[in-house]
Motif scaffolding. Structure first.
Motif, PDB file in Angstrom:
ATOM      1  N   GLY A  92       0.784  -1.224   0.000  1.00 16.05           N
ATOM      2  CA  GLY A  92       0.000   0.000   0.000  1.00 16.05           C
ATOM      3  C   GLY A  92       0.816   1.274   0.000  1.00 16.05           C
ATOM      4  O   GLY A  92       0.262   2.368   0.148  1.00 16.05           O
ATOM      5  N   GLY A  93       2.141   1.155  -0.162  1.00 13.46           N
ATOM      6  CA  GLY A  93       2.988   2.334  -0.189  1.00 13.46           C
ATOM      7  C   GLY A  93       3.121   2.905  -1.588  1.00 13.46           C
ATOM      8  O   GLY A  93       2.505   2.419  -2.545  1.00 13.46           O
ATOM      9  N   MET A  94       3.948   3.939  -1.721  1.00 15.50           N
ATOM     10  CA  MET A  94       4.148   4.578  -3.018  1.00 15.50           C
ATOM     11  C   MET A  94       5.221   3.891  -3.854  1.00 15.50           C
ATOM     12  O   MET A  94       5.242   4.030  -5.072  1.00 15.50           O
ATOM     13  CB  MET A  94       4.547   6.049  -2.827  1.00 15.50           C
ATOM     14  CG  MET A  94       3.501   6.924  -2.170  1.00 15.50           C
ATOM     15  SD  MET A  94       4.089   8.645  -2.106  1.00 15.50           S
ATOM     16  CE  MET A  94       2.758   9.428  -1.192  1.00 15.50           C
ATOM     17  N   GLY A  95       6.154   3.190  -3.186  1.00 17.42           N
ATOM     18  CA  GLY A  95       7.280   2.614  -3.916  1.00 17.42           C
ATOM     19  C   GLY A  95       8.177   3.679  -4.507  1.00 17.42           C
ATOM     20  O   GLY A  95       8.780   3.499  -5.564  1.00 17.42           O
ATOM     21  N   ALA A  96       8.286   4.812  -3.815  1.00 15.53           N
ATOM     22  CA  ALA A  96       9.014   5.972  -4.336  1.00 15.53           C
ATOM     23  C   ALA A  96      10.522   5.806  -4.170  1.00 15.53           C
ATOM     24  O   ALA A  96      10.994   5.053  -3.317  1.00 15.53           O
ATOM     25  CB  ALA A  96       8.556   7.235  -3.615  1.00 15.53           C
ATOM     26  N   PRO A  97      11.307   6.525  -4.970  1.00 16.96           N
ATOM     27  CA  PRO A  97      12.763   6.509  -4.798  1.00 16.96           C
ATOM     28  C   PRO A  97      13.152   7.005  -3.408  1.00 16.96           C
ATOM     29  O   PRO A  97      12.481   7.861  -2.819  1.00 16.96           O
ATOM     30  CB  PRO A  97      13.259   7.479  -5.883  1.00 16.96           C
ATOM     31  CG  PRO A  97      12.163   7.531  -6.892  1.00 16.96           C
ATOM     32  CD  PRO A  97      10.893   7.353  -6.124  1.00 16.96           C
ATOM     33  N   ALA A  98      14.259   6.475  -2.900  1.00 13.76           N
ATOM     34  CA  ALA A  98      14.732   6.883  -1.576  1.00 13.76           C
ATOM     35  C   ALA A  98      15.058   8.370  -1.538  1.00 13.76           C
ATOM     36  O   ALA A  98      14.871   9.032  -0.513  1.00 13.76           O
ATOM     37  CB  ALA A  98      15.964   6.066  -1.194  1.00 13.76           C
ATOM     38  N   THR A  99      15.537   8.909  -2.661  1.00 14.86           N
ATOM     39  CA  THR A  99      15.884  10.331  -2.703  1.00 14.86           C
ATOM     40  C   THR A  99      14.657  11.199  -2.478  1.00 14.86           C
ATOM     41  O   THR A  99      14.715  12.214  -1.775  1.00 14.86           O
ATOM     42  CB  THR A  99      16.533  10.690  -4.050  1.00 14.86           C
ATOM     43  OG1 THR A  99      17.567   9.750  -4.345  1.00 14.86           O
ATOM     44  CG2 THR A  99      17.135  12.084  -3.998  1.00 14.86           C
ATOM     45  N   LEU A 100      13.538  10.811  -3.058  1.00 20.08           N
ATOM     46  CA  LEU A 100      12.303  11.563  -2.851  1.00 20.08           C
ATOM     47  C   LEU A 100      11.881  11.497  -1.386  1.00 20.08           C
ATOM     48  O   LEU A 100      11.487  12.509  -0.793  1.00 20.08           O
ATOM     49  CB  LEU A 100      11.196  11.009  -3.746  1.00 20.08           C
ATOM     50  CG  LEU A 100       9.808  11.640  -3.577  1.00 20.08           C
ATOM     51  CD1 LEU A 100       9.850  13.133  -3.875  1.00 20.08           C
ATOM     52  CD2 LEU A 100       8.794  10.940  -4.485  1.00 20.08           C
ATOM     53  N   GLY A 101      11.983  10.310  -0.801  1.00 20.08           N
ATOM     54  CA  GLY A 101      11.642  10.168   0.609  1.00 20.08           C
ATOM     55  C   GLY A 101      12.518  11.032   1.495  1.00 20.08           C
ATOM     56  O   GLY A 101      12.051  11.631   2.472  1.00 20.08           O
ATOM     57  N   LEU A 102      13.807  11.122   1.154  1.00 18.37           N
ATOM     58  CA  LEU A 102      14.731  11.937   1.936  1.00 18.37           C
ATOM     59  C   LEU A 102      14.329  13.407   1.897  1.00 18.37           C
ATOM     60  O   LEU A 102      14.351  14.098   2.926  1.00 18.37           O
ATOM     61  CB  LEU A 102      16.150  11.773   1.396  1.00 18.37           C
ATOM     62  CG  LEU A 102      17.242  12.478   2.206  1.00 18.37           C
ATOM     63  CD1 LEU A 102      17.677  11.612   3.371  1.00 18.37           C
ATOM     64  CD2 LEU A 102      18.441  12.816   1.331  1.00 18.37           C
ATOM     65  N   ILE A 103      13.956  13.891   0.718  1.00 21.22           N
ATOM     66  CA  ILE A 103      13.587  15.301   0.577  1.00 21.22           C
ATOM     67  C   ILE A 103      12.369  15.622   1.441  1.00 21.22           C
ATOM     68  O   ILE A 103      12.348  16.623   2.168  1.00 21.22           O
ATOM     69  CB  ILE A 103      13.306  15.630  -0.902  1.00 21.22           C
ATOM     70  CG1 ILE A 103      14.587  15.482  -1.725  1.00 21.22           C
ATOM     71  CG2 ILE A 103      12.746  17.041  -1.040  1.00 21.22           C
ATOM     72  CD1 ILE A 103      14.367  15.553  -3.227  1.00 21.22           C
ATOM     73  N   ALA A 118      23.911  18.575   0.011  1.00 20.16           N
ATOM     74  CA  ALA A 118      24.596  17.924  -1.106  1.00 20.16           C
ATOM     75  C   ALA A 118      25.080  16.532  -0.717  1.00 20.16           C
ATOM     76  O   ALA A 118      24.898  15.559  -1.462  1.00 20.16           O
ATOM     77  CB  ALA A 118      25.773  18.787  -1.570  1.00 20.16           C
ATOM     78  N   LEU A 119      25.692  16.413   0.456  1.00 26.23           N
ATOM     79  CA  LEU A 119      26.245  15.127   0.892  1.00 26.23           C
ATOM     80  C   LEU A 119      25.146  14.092   1.111  1.00 26.23           C
ATOM     81  O   LEU A 119      25.257  12.940   0.667  1.00 26.23           O
ATOM     82  CB  LEU A 119      27.054  15.326   2.177  1.00 26.23           C
ATOM     83  CG  LEU A 119      27.728  14.082   2.764  1.00 26.23           C
ATOM     84  CD1 LEU A 119      28.714  13.468   1.771  1.00 26.23           C
ATOM     85  CD2 LEU A 119      28.444  14.424   4.073  1.00 26.23           C
ATOM     86  N   LEU A 120      24.076  14.479   1.777  1.00 25.83           N
ATOM     87  CA  LEU A 120      22.998  13.536   2.071  1.00 25.83           C
ATOM     88  C   LEU A 120      22.222  13.155   0.812  1.00 25.83           C
ATOM     89  O   LEU A 120      21.924  11.974   0.585  1.00 25.83           O
ATOM     90  CB  LEU A 120      22.057  14.130   3.112  1.00 25.83           C
ATOM     91  CG  LEU A 120      22.592  14.088   4.549  1.00 25.83           C
ATOM     92  CD1 LEU A 120      21.911  15.132   5.415  1.00 25.83           C
ATOM     93  CD2 LEU A 120      22.393  12.701   5.152  1.00 25.83           C
ATOM     94  N   TYR A 121      21.880  14.136  -0.015  1.00 25.55           N
ATOM     95  CA  TYR A 121      21.126  13.834  -1.230  1.00 25.55           C
ATOM     96  C   TYR A 121      21.938  12.919  -2.148  1.00 25.55           C
ATOM     97  O   TYR A 121      21.409  11.964  -2.725  1.00 25.55           O
ATOM     98  CB  TYR A 121      20.776  15.123  -1.985  1.00 25.55           C
ATOM     99  CG  TYR A 121      19.602  15.902  -1.428  1.00 25.55           C
ATOM    100  CD1 TYR A 121      19.255  15.849  -0.078  1.00 25.55           C
ATOM    101  CD2 TYR A 121      18.837  16.725  -2.250  1.00 25.55           C
ATOM    102  CE1 TYR A 121      18.191  16.580   0.426  1.00 25.55           C
ATOM    103  CE2 TYR A 121      17.767  17.458  -1.756  1.00 25.55           C
ATOM    104  CZ  TYR A 121      17.451  17.388  -0.418  1.00 25.55           C
ATOM    105  OH  TYR A 121      16.395  18.118   0.067  1.00 25.55           O
TER     106      TYR A 121
END
Length: 616
Positions: A102-113, A366-369
């Motif tokens: 039931g989740g979005m299956g989104a990229p980890a980068t999007l989740g981080l933002i 920059a480092l985290l993204y």
């Protein structure tokens, strides 16, 4: 914009994700085909709006109300319940979760933002999301089909919350010294007995049940981390039909009276006081620590994000306040009795504080993204070589994300208090809470010193030092590619000097290892972590600066502008101003901030080992 409300630098976020990393390219893969650039942009905007409009109004209220124990269970602040439910209903708390659950299956980068915004809005609440997802990931990855069916979906949906139970009162950060025991009673089921402490989000009334991921030692297993196994231990047992059963002999002994994150209960838990606590093994016996580290690596990046989130919020509040607060006259007119009073943003000392804050925030981002983007690239890699390259980068940068970003984030918030002055020390402004909440980040999920030991004692010597060599090669390639850059050549030359110093320092550590042993290297491991992290962040900022110069050149051509010394054009063109500022923050970071971290290694270069020899 306000000096008391949550604001994010959405322009830098958009630049880092869209123009620099170009995360829209992920949609070219089958896994992330649904997430084209337009979709990603919309989700970022809506996620940030949700954090600001729905979550951030609870930050101060939940901090002041705090958590309490009532009838043996933890009650969280009332204001958290509605945003908690909405976060799961709208999918913001489970962005990376598979659509199967039931989740979005989104990229980890999007989740981080989005999590950058959620942390800034209310860290105490967002911690529940991160810990629950982490525990559910463990069960989904290593658990049996029956465990997955019983727990995972409900955890991802927020019906059950989750925790990570490692620390024990007598062991602290020495996980291998844990004494919590597990005795087999039937296939896959064990009696658990012991005590765990410092359990973040250890209990609450947000969900129907709390599911603990517990490290324990099966009777007869060897000492140390090799003897630890991992278990699912629910607060309340779950029947085969999914309904809740009997209490599982898990007792909330107390919750800590902490400096910050008052909305997140940090608990002491006893398992099996009455000899009736059952745990279901996750994976194999003796594999607990390796399984747990899957969750811990993600948790360490999430903790590093706390540094960015709170520092970013602090910078935006400080910047706005500097434009609001009128005090004194411009220093160039200080002897003129008729000189008008000015806002403090005109004072050089305040401007120096602000550029330090801004440059460090952009460097952390920059480092985290970049690090989390490597996780996405690893998932869609087409070859083993591409996959390993991305994994190597994540392995090396994770202790930097956790160690450096939490320390730098705390420093940025502290400087923010200084910009506000006396009011920054009061509860009328959010800065004091941001500082209190940020202070835990360098401590938990492995202190900064532990991250440094992981870096120099594991990651840098792993596979004959291949990870460090690959990073240095990346630095060298960037320098060679842009050595003659018409606008950035001098900054790259300065950066090259930092890289040479870094390499010389790494060689020097080999000599120290021969003469003073590992304790000699460990003595200056944390300063080394801070230095190499600042250089890595500087490398990424330089990549951004290259993009900014290209974009700025396009704007100048399109508008027929030759020289940007005319500040009136920058005032009228927001994009041009952003790119011009990016060049300034990058130059300042490379020329003024990296040397601050290099100075921390002065004792190491002198081979001063007095700290090992002095009698305290």
């Amino acid at each position: 914009m306000s000096s008391t409300e949550l604001t994010l630098d959405q322009r830098d976020i958009r630049f880092a994700a869209q123009e620099w990393l170009k995360i829209g390219q992920l949609s070219e893969s089958e896994k992330f085909a649904e997430f084209d650039q337009d979709t990603l942009d919309l989700m970022v905007q809506e996620g940030i709006r949700f954090a600001i409009d729905v979550v951030s109004p609870t930050r101060s209220e939940s901090d002041r109300e705090g958590c309490r124990i009532e009838d043996g269970r933890v009650k969280v602040p009332k204001c958290l319940h509605e945003p908690y439910q909405q976060s799961y209903e709208l999918g913001w708390a489970s962005m990376g979760v598979s659509q199967e659950y039931g989740g979005m299956g989104a990229p980890a980068t999007l989740g981080l933002i989005v999590n950058e915004a959620m942390n800034g809005a209310n860290l105490g609440l967002s911690m529940f999301f991160g810990l629950t997802s982490g525990a559910a990931d463990l069960i989904d990855t290593y658990g049996s089909d029956s465990l997955k069916q019983k727990y995972v979906a409900k955890m991802y949906q927020g019906k059950f919350t989750g925790t990570m139970c490692l620390s024990e009162p007598q062991a602290g950060s020495d996980v291998g010294a844990g004494t919590t025991s597990a005795e087999s009673v039937e296939d896959g089921v064990y009696k658990i007995k012991g005590s765990k402490c410092w359990i973040s989000s250890g209990d609450s009334d947000l969900g129907e049940n709390v599911i603990h991921a517990v490290l324990a030692r099966v009777k007869g297993a060897p000492d140390g981390t090799k003897g630890l196994s991992l278990f699912v231990v629910p607060h309340t047992r779950v029947n085969d039909d999914g309904s809740l059963g009997d209490w599982n002999d898990v007792t909330v002994v107390s919750i800590e009276d902490k400096l910050g994150i008052h909305a997140s209960p940090t608990a002491v838990l006893n398992f099996g006081e009455n000899g009736d606590c059952l745990g279901w093994i996750i994976g194999e016996e003796g594999k607990g620590i390796s399984s747990m580290f899957m969750m811990m690596n993600g948790a360490r990046i999430f903790t590093g994000l706390i540094g960015l989130s709170l520092a970013g919020a602090a910078y935006e509040n400080a910047r706005t306040y500097a434009y609001e607060r009128v005090q004194g006259t411009n220093i160039s007119k200080i002897r003129d009795p008729e000189a008008p009073r000015v806002t403090i943003v005109e004072h050089p000392a305040v401007r120096l504080n602000l550029i330090n804050m801004k440059a460090k925030v952009e460097a952390m981002r920059a480092l985290l993204y970049y690090t989390v983007f490597q996780l996405d690239l690893e998932l869609i890699a087409k070859t083993d070589e591409e996959r390993q390259k991305a994994q190597n980068m994540v392995d090396l940068l994770t202790p930097m994300c956790k160690g450096w970003c939490t320390e730098v984030g705390l420093d940025v918030v502290q400087v923010g208090i200084q910009v506000l002055g006396g009011v920054g020390y009061t509860k009328d402004f959010p800065m004091e809470q941001l500082f209190r909440d940020a202070r835990i980040a360098p401590i938990y999920e492995g202190t900064t010193d532990i991250q440094a030991l992981d870096l120099v004692g594991r990651k840098m010597i792993q596979n004959d030092g291949i990870l460090f060599q690959q990073l240095m090669e990346q630095f060298s390639q960037s320098i060679e590619k842009h050595r003659e850059h018409p606008e950035l050549s001098e900054i790259f030359k300065t950066f090259e000097g930092h890289c040479e110093t870094l390499y010389e320092t790494s060689l020097g550590s080999q000599e120290v290892l021969k003469t003073r042993g590992m304790e000699g290297v460990a003595l200056y491991a944390t300063p080394f972590l801070m230095y190499i992290s600042s250089i890595s962040a500087g490398w990424l900022l330089l990549q951004q600066a290259v993009v900014a110069t290209e974009k700025l050149g396009q704007i100048k051509t399109e508008n027929g502008v030759g020289d940007l010394a005319d500040s009136s054009f920058l005032k009228e063109n927001e994009d041009a101003l952003f790119y011009a500022n990016k060049l300034k923050t990058t130059r300042y970071f490379v020329e003024a901030i990296i040397p601050q971290f290099e100075a921390l290694l002065a004792g190491g270069r002198k081979q001063n080992f007095d700290a090992l020899e002095i009698v305290f």
